[in-house]
Write a protein that holds these residues in place. Sequence first.
Motif, short mmCIF file in Angstrom:
data_model
loop_
_atom_site.label_atom_id
_atom_site.label_comp_id
_atom_site.label_asym_id
_atom_site.label_seq_id
_atom_site.Cartn_x
_atom_site.Cartn_y
_atom_site.Cartn_z
N LYS A 31 25.73 28.12 -42.14
CA LYS A 31 26.40 26.81 -42.02
C LYS A 31 25.77 25.98 -40.91
O LYS A 31 25.47 24.81 -41.10
CB LYS A 31 27.88 27.04 -41.73
CG LYS A 31 28.69 25.76 -41.65
CD LYS A 31 30.14 26.11 -41.37
CE LYS A 31 31.06 24.91 -41.59
NZ LYS A 31 30.74 23.77 -40.72
N LEU A 32 25.55 26.62 -39.74
CA LEU A 32 24.94 25.89 -38.61
C LEU A 32 23.49 25.53 -38.91
O LEU A 32 23.01 24.46 -38.53
CB LEU A 32 25.04 26.72 -37.32
CG LEU A 32 26.47 26.92 -36.79
CD1 LEU A 32 26.47 27.88 -35.61
CD2 LEU A 32 27.09 25.59 -36.41
N ALA A 33 22.81 26.43 -39.61
CA ALA A 33 21.43 26.13 -40.01
C ALA A 33 21.40 24.94 -40.95
O ALA A 33 20.53 24.06 -40.85
CB ALA A 33 20.81 27.35 -40.69
N ALA A 34 22.37 24.88 -41.87
CA ALA A 34 22.45 23.77 -42.80
C ALA A 34 22.63 22.45 -42.05
O ALA A 34 21.97 21.45 -42.33
CB ALA A 34 23.61 23.98 -43.77
N GLU A 35 23.52 22.45 -41.07
CA GLU A 35 23.75 21.24 -40.28
C GLU A 35 22.48 20.83 -39.54
O GLU A 35 22.12 19.66 -39.52
CB GLU A 35 24.87 21.49 -39.27
CG GLU A 35 26.24 21.50 -39.91
CD GLU A 35 27.34 21.91 -38.94
OE1 GLU A 35 28.48 22.11 -39.40
OE2 GLU A 35 27.05 22.05 -37.74
N GLU A 36 21.81 21.81 -38.96
CA GLU A 36 20.59 21.52 -38.20
C GLU A 36 19.53 20.89 -39.08
O GLU A 36 18.81 19.98 -38.66
CB GLU A 36 20.08 22.82 -37.58
CG GLU A 36 18.79 22.66 -36.78
CD GLU A 36 18.47 23.90 -35.97
OE1 GLU A 36 19.22 24.20 -35.03
OE2 GLU A 36 17.48 24.58 -36.29
N LEU A 37 19.43 21.36 -40.31
CA LEU A 37 18.36 20.88 -41.20
C LEU A 37 18.83 19.79 -42.16
O LEU A 37 18.07 19.39 -43.04
CB LEU A 37 17.78 22.07 -41.99
CG LEU A 37 17.18 23.20 -41.13
CD1 LEU A 37 16.72 24.35 -42.00
CD2 LEU A 37 16.01 22.67 -40.30
#
Lengths: 293, 293
Positions: A31-37
């Motif tokens: 989820k956090l990776a999705a937000e970052e990218l």
Amino acid sequence: MNQLLIWRLSLQVSLQALKAFESAARRGSFKLAAEELSLTPTAISHHISNLESRLNVNLFHRLGRRISLTGTGLRLAKATSDGFRIIDSALEEVMKAGSAVRVTTTSSLAAMVLIPSQHEFEQANPDISMEISTGESVDSQSYIIPIRFGDVSVAEDSDVIRSESFNVFGAYGMTSPSWSNEPITLFTTEWKNKSLPDPPLAAWLEINGLDGSNIKLKKFDQELFGIQQAMAENGLVFCSTTLTKRLLKSSLLQQFDTRPVKSDLCYYVPNKDSFETRSAARFLNWIEDILNQ
Amino acid sequence: MNQLLIWRLSLQVSLQALKAFESAARRGSFKLAAEELSLTPTAISHHISNLESRLNVNLFHRLGRRISLTGTGLRLAKATSDGFRIIDSALEEVMKAGSAVRVTTTSSLAAMVLIPSQHEFEQANPDISMEISTGESVDSQSYIIPIRFGDVSVAEDSDVIRSESFNVFGAYGMTSPSWSNEPITLFTTEWKNKSLPDPPLAAWLEINGLDGSNIKLKKFDQELFGIQQAMAENGLVFCSTTLTKRLLKSSLLQQFDTRPVKSDLCYYVPNKDSFETRSAARFLNWIEDILNQ
DNA sequence: CAGTATAGATGATTTAAACTCATCTATAAG
DNA sequence: CTTATAGATGAGTTTAAATCATCTATACTG
């Protein structure tokens, strides 16, 4: 499986997937990776799953809603983090260079031309910012454009952006001087750099048919100072037409019936054609236009 | 342009384009880069042009049909080369691990089970190769699967892949022994590792109602040797049913009317669930099936 | 020196990767 | 026990990546 085959298969690994993996590994969350990218968690999940299938390994343990890296995942995460950091740092440096014009030049040119025109350039080029500094030092950054003042015989022809002409100017509104009657205070410049030719005052007198016997010379080491004194009606200034152009337009200075004289002095940019950023090219075109209109 | 904005924009730089650029930079040719990446030269040309527009810099000088890197291009080339090398090396290592199963085990299990079945496993898993070694040493590579022989009370329940049973076997075609009349040569094993329980001969005699007074024991330190002697009709062997299974099927050995006896000995894989490659998982499932059919 | 070969450039079209949407599962939190 | 939430999965959509066709300009060859 031989080395060449493994190398060829590694080429087929999606770089997007590696980016997604690296971000998820570092953040510990899809989820956090999705937000970052700026992607959906679904995209991250697909990337990781496809990568695991492609590589035939598990990169994460799935523990209910949580994930943790396997040993293999840890090793790959470190490598991708290190690798992408090197690449991203270089990209950021290149993009910074590509988005700003850094110029260093004389105080006089900065004050009289560049700084007053900076807004005009940035308006015309909203994606580029201009940074102006003065002084001779050019640090090792290869993105700074040095506009130098010097002897035209020393500079490469292709590097010269302005050949200087000189004339006499006075404060706006003052009466035309009587060149042969009363004493005239004339500000001129004695360059710090002694190898430069003097401002061509003698040539100017000759071309204007003046003997100059009533002229009292006062010298500064920067043209800027003479200009300021003239504007304060403390005398006339003999200086570059380049530096006074905007002041004439703004009715802050006036010139008289005298003719300007060409000189061996010029502004030039060493190795002008070697600048590789698009913004450098655009700036150099613009400054040449500004100086030679 | 602030740091965060530059970082966000660097995320939007195509990784494919960076790969194309790195290859072109290293090879000095769009055409050679295209061959290396199995693309057309057109694709490389588009990637480089788009990258230059995105970054606002020239990365190559175009000199007729030739290209050469600009200073900026050189710096970016070095960074992308370093970065991708780190990533590609790690990928290759992971892919090697993902495509081969490396097993180390006892000589007896290797000879009697693994090596004879290797082809069957590779047929069923054409994308995986199996590498078998013997011995106790496990090097630092975390991808080697150690199949250990030991005491079931020492191993974790989940690590046990086979609990051993023992029985007596003889060469195929030999007449059934008369357990109480003539002397019988019986080969058995005395493990090198003295902490292991002995093969359960006493329990076997009891469960089969035999007093064993006519049995002459001969001991080796590996079950394999006893099996070989039995096959040569030099006596009978008391050993693991695991090791003799294929030999029974191939009519190289036979068992008699005696009943097998369970033991405290087992084969186990320490930390069996920690293997992360898909091939390791498949191998472990396969070997457990093979051993427990 | 003219004809041929070739590397890179460019716009249009096609292909495939990347992404989102909808829905589900299983765990964590309240 | 109910609700919230992170990740999983299949289907459909979107967009990046790739090829195709054609061109230009230089290098090579006879």
